[in-house]
Design a protein around this motif. Sequence first.
Motif, PDB file in Angstrom:
ATOM      1  N   ALA A 203       0.825  -1.208   0.000  1.00 11.65           N
ATOM      2  CA  ALA A 203       0.000   0.000   0.000  1.00 11.65           C
ATOM      3  C   ALA A 203       0.858   1.256   0.000  1.00 11.65           C
ATOM      4  CB  ALA A 203      -0.940   0.004   1.209  1.00 11.65           C
ATOM      5  N   ALA A 204       2.030   1.187   0.636  1.00 10.63           N
ATOM      6  CA  ALA A 204       2.938   2.341   0.696  1.00 10.63           C
ATOM      7  C   ALA A 204       3.865   2.405  -0.512  1.00 10.63           C
ATOM      8  CB  ALA A 204       3.765   2.283   1.979  1.00 10.63           C
ATOM      9  N   GLY A 205       3.909   1.340  -1.314  1.00  6.08           N
ATOM     10  CA  GLY A 205       4.775   1.317  -2.488  1.00  6.08           C
ATOM     11  C   GLY A 205       6.233   1.071  -2.156  1.00  6.08           C
ATOM     12  N   THR A 206       6.497   0.380  -1.033  1.00 11.02           N
ATOM     13  CA  THR A 206       7.870   0.110  -0.623  1.00 11.02           C
ATOM     14  C   THR A 206       8.173  -1.377  -0.724  1.00 11.02           C
ATOM     15  OG1 THR A 206       7.288  -0.214   1.707  1.00 11.02           O
ATOM     16  CG2 THR A 206       7.807   2.029   1.017  1.00 11.02           C
ATOM     17  N   ASP A 207       9.454  -1.705  -0.651  1.00 10.40           N
ATOM     18  CA  ASP A 207       9.858  -3.103  -0.636  1.00 10.40           C
ATOM     19  C   ASP A 207       9.490  -3.731   0.699  1.00 10.40           C
ATOM     20  OD1 ASP A 207      10.864  -3.112  -3.188  1.00 10.40           O
ATOM     21  OD2 ASP A 207      12.963  -2.930  -2.590  1.00 10.40           O
ATOM     22  N   PHE A 208       9.355  -5.053   0.678  1.00  7.26           N
ATOM     23  CA  PHE A 208       8.989  -5.797   1.876  1.00  7.26           C
ATOM     24  C   PHE A 208       9.936  -6.967   2.072  1.00  7.26           C
ATOM     25  CE2 PHE A 208       6.856  -9.382   3.915  1.00  7.26           C
ATOM     26  CZ  PHE A 208       6.496  -8.796   5.115  1.00  7.26           C
ATOM     27  N   ALA A 209      10.376  -7.144   3.317  1.00  9.92           N
ATOM     28  CA  ALA A 209      11.198  -8.291   3.681  1.00  9.92           C
ATOM     29  C   ALA A 209      10.463  -9.130   4.708  1.00  9.92           C
ATOM     30  CB  ALA A 209      12.534  -7.825   4.253  1.00  9.92           C
ATOM     31  N   TYR A 210      10.385 -10.419   4.433  1.00  3.75           N
ATOM     32  CA  TYR A 210       9.766 -11.350   5.369  1.00  3.75           C
ATOM     33  C   TYR A 210      10.787 -11.769   6.408  1.00  3.75           C
ATOM     34  CZ  TYR A 210       7.866 -15.732   7.181  1.00  3.75           C
ATOM     35  OH  TYR A 210       7.431 -16.743   7.994  1.00  3.75           O
ATOM     36  N   ALA A 211      10.481 -11.491   7.661  1.00  4.64           N
ATOM     37  CA  ALA A 211      11.330 -11.891   8.779  1.00  4.64           C
ATOM     38  C   ALA A 211      10.945 -13.311   9.166  1.00  4.64           C
ATOM     39  CB  ALA A 211      11.136 -10.928   9.948  1.00  4.64           C
ATOM     40  N   GLY A 212      11.528 -14.276   8.501  1.00  2.00           N
ATOM     41  CA  GLY A 212      11.121 -15.667   8.648  1.00  2.00           C
ATOM     42  C   GLY A 212      11.881 -16.442   9.692  1.00  2.00           C
ATOM     43  N   TRP A 213      12.412 -15.785  10.697  1.00  2.83           N
ATOM     44  CA  TRP A 213      13.157 -16.502  11.720  1.00  2.83           C
ATOM     45  C   TRP A 213      12.291 -16.955  12.894  1.00  2.83           C
ATOM     46  CZ3 TRP A 213      15.028 -11.668   9.977  1.00  2.83           C
ATOM     47  CH2 TRP A 213      14.552 -10.562  10.684  1.00  2.83           C
ATOM     48  N   GLY A 214      11.012 -16.673  12.829  1.00  3.06           N
ATOM     49  CA  GLY A 214      10.091 -17.140  13.876  1.00  3.06           C
ATOM     50  C   GLY A 214       9.546 -18.521  13.546  1.00  3.06           C
ATOM     51  N   MET A 215       8.707 -19.015  14.390  1.00  2.00           N
ATOM     52  CA  MET A 215       8.075 -20.323  14.181  1.00  2.00           C
ATOM     53  C   MET A 215       6.690 -20.129  13.577  1.00  2.00           C
ATOM     54  SD  MET A 215      10.031 -22.648  15.150  1.00  2.00           S
ATOM     55  CE  MET A 215      11.211 -23.270  16.296  1.00  2.00           C
ATOM     56  N   TYR A 216       6.522 -20.486  12.313  1.00  4.53           N
ATOM     57  CA  TYR A 216       5.234 -20.338  11.648  1.00  4.53           C
ATOM     58  C   TYR A 216       4.954 -21.552  10.787  1.00  4.53           C
ATOM     59  CZ  TYR A 216       5.647 -15.603  13.281  1.00  4.53           C
ATOM     60  OH  TYR A 216       5.791 -14.517  14.090  1.00  4.53           O
ATOM     61  N   ASN A 217       3.726 -21.673  10.356  1.00  3.32           N
ATOM     62  CA  ASN A 217       3.351 -22.838   9.558  1.00  3.32           C
ATOM     63  C   ASN A 217       3.859 -22.721   8.121  1.00  3.32           C
ATOM     64  OD1 ASN A 217       1.350 -21.544   7.837  1.00  3.32           O
ATOM     65  ND2 ASN A 217       0.067 -21.415   9.654  1.00  3.32           N
ATOM     66  N   SER A 218       3.905 -23.846   7.444  1.00  2.00           N
ATOM     67  CA  SER A 218       4.460 -23.883   6.094  1.00  2.00           C
ATOM     68  C   SER A 218       3.628 -23.088   5.094  1.00  2.00           C
ATOM     69  CB  SER A 218       4.618 -25.326   5.614  1.00  2.00           C
ATOM     70  OG  SER A 218       3.366 -25.972   5.592  1.00  2.00           O
ATOM     71  N   GLU A 219       2.316 -22.988   5.289  1.00  2.00           N
ATOM     72  CA  GLU A 219       1.470 -22.199   4.381  1.00  2.00           C
ATOM     73  C   GLU A 219       1.860 -20.723   4.418  1.00  2.00           C
ATOM     74  OE1 GLU A 219      -2.670 -22.848   5.157  1.00  2.00           O
ATOM     75  OE2 GLU A 219      -2.455 -25.017   4.965  1.00  2.00           O
ATOM     76  N   LEU A 220       2.091 -20.193   5.614  1.00  2.00           N
ATOM     77  CA  LEU A 220       2.503 -18.796   5.746  1.00  2.00           C
ATOM     78  C   LEU A 220       3.862 -18.578   5.110  1.00  2.00           C
ATOM     79  CD1 LEU A 220       2.200 -15.909   6.805  1.00  2.00           C
ATOM     80  CD2 LEU A 220       3.168 -16.700   8.969  1.00  2.00           C
ATOM     81  N   ILE A 221       4.788 -19.468   5.368  1.00  6.69           N
ATOM     82  CA  ILE A 221       6.134 -19.340   4.804  1.00  6.69           C
ATOM     83  C   ILE A 221       6.072 -19.378   3.280  1.00  6.69           C
ATOM     84  CG2 ILE A 221       8.379 -20.482   4.617  1.00  6.69           C
ATOM     85  CD1 ILE A 221       7.916 -21.365   7.591  1.00  6.69           C
ATOM     86  N   ASP A 222       5.289 -20.287   2.723  1.00  5.56           N
ATOM     87  CA  ASP A 222       5.150 -20.373   1.264  1.00  5.56           C
ATOM     88  C   ASP A 222       4.550 -19.096   0.688  1.00  5.56           C
ATOM     89  OD1 ASP A 222       6.198 -22.928   1.304  1.00  5.56           O
ATOM     90  OD2 ASP A 222       4.247 -23.921   1.116  1.00  5.56           O
ATOM     91  N   TYR A 223       3.505 -18.586   1.341  1.00  2.00           N
ATOM     92  CA  TYR A 223       2.852 -17.360   0.879  1.00  2.00           C
ATOM     93  C   TYR A 223       3.835 -16.195   0.885  1.00  2.00           C
ATOM     94  CZ  TYR A 223      -0.108 -13.227   0.863  1.00  2.00           C
ATOM     95  OH  TYR A 223      -0.652 -11.999   0.566  1.00  2.00           O
ATOM     96  N   MET A 224       4.556 -16.042   1.974  1.00  3.45           N
ATOM     97  CA  MET A 224       5.492 -14.920   2.082  1.00  3.45           C
ATOM     98  C   MET A 224       6.645 -15.070   1.098  1.00  3.45           C
ATOM     99  SD  MET A 224       4.040 -12.934   4.145  1.00  3.45           S
ATOM    100  CE  MET A 224       4.810 -11.899   5.353  1.00  3.45           C
ATOM    101  N   ALA A 225       7.120 -16.295   0.926  1.00  5.33           N
ATOM    102  CA  ALA A 225       8.220 -16.524  -0.017  1.00  5.33           C
ATOM    103  C   ALA A 225       7.823 -16.155  -1.443  1.00  5.33           C
ATOM    104  CB  ALA A 225       8.669 -17.982   0.053  1.00  5.33           C
ATOM    105  N   LYS A 226       6.567 -16.354  -1.794  1.00  2.00           N
ATOM    106  CA  LYS A 226       6.086 -16.030  -3.137  1.00  2.00           C
ATOM    107  C   LYS A 226       5.820 -14.543  -3.322  1.00  2.00           C
ATOM    108  CE  LYS A 226       3.920 -20.518  -3.815  1.00  2.00           C
ATOM    109  NZ  LYS A 226       2.668 -21.260  -3.762  1.00  2.00           N
ATOM    110  N   ASN A 227       5.547 -13.826  -2.253  1.00  2.00           N
ATOM    111  CA  ASN A 227       5.099 -12.439  -2.370  1.00  2.00           C
ATOM    112  C   ASN A 227       6.066 -11.382  -1.848  1.00  2.00           C
ATOM    113  OD1 ASN A 227       2.191 -12.649  -3.424  1.00  2.00           O
ATOM    114  ND2 ASN A 227       2.280 -14.205  -1.837  1.00  2.00           N
ATOM    115  N   ALA A 228       6.997 -11.760  -1.013  1.00  2.00           N
ATOM    116  CA  ALA A 228       7.936 -10.790  -0.437  1.00  2.00           C
ATOM    117  C   ALA A 228       9.055 -10.476  -1.427  1.00  2.00           C
ATOM    118  CB  ALA A 228       8.526 -11.344   0.859  1.00  2.00           C
ATOM    119  N   ASP A 229       9.623  -9.285  -1.305  1.00  2.00           N
ATOM    120  CA  ASP A 229      10.783  -8.911  -2.118  1.00  2.00           C
ATOM    121  C   ASP A 229      12.049  -9.597  -1.605  1.00  2.00           C
ATOM    122  OD1 ASP A 229       9.399  -6.914  -3.805  1.00  2.00           O
ATOM    123  OD2 ASP A 229       9.127  -5.893  -1.883  1.00  2.00           O
ATOM    124  N   TYR A 230      12.103  -9.799  -0.299  1.00  2.00           N
ATOM    125  CA  TYR A 230      13.221 -10.483   0.353  1.00  2.00           C
ATOM    126  C   TYR A 230      12.649 -11.466   1.360  1.00  2.00           C
ATOM    127  CZ  TYR A 230      15.898  -6.414  -1.247  1.00  2.00           C
ATOM    128  OH  TYR A 230      16.470  -5.434  -2.005  1.00  2.00           O
TER     129      TYR A 230
END
Length: 109
Positions: free
Chosen positions: A68-95
């Motif tokens: 919405a702000a038109g900026t890059d996004f980095a997924y901070a994937g060092w937490g414990m989350y389910n594989s669906e969330l990780i897959d979604y973020m990996a497909k949509n995040a810039d980093y």
Amino acid sequence: GAPDPIRGQVVKATIVLARGYEPSDELKKELQKPSPYAVTEIQKIYGLKKEDILLVDDLPTGLKTARAAGTDFAYAGWGMYNSELIDYMAKNADYVFTEVYELANVILG
């Protein structure tokens, strides 16, 4: 800003209403993610370009805020989350970072 031993100073921003004021429902909605308000205000205050900003978060609301702000996004994937969330973020995040040092390498070069 906040003191930083490596960069000297880093941006640190918090939005706080003046004492005695209560936010309306509309204002609450405007200030909460995924509203780009906080990002665009920081951009204005510090004279930043959109490409100077990297929004880092571990949830889809952070991704939506960055978009919405038109900026890059980095997924901070060092937490414990389910594989669906990780897959979604990996497909949509810039980093995608799985360790904090990876983020530091991008920011500090």
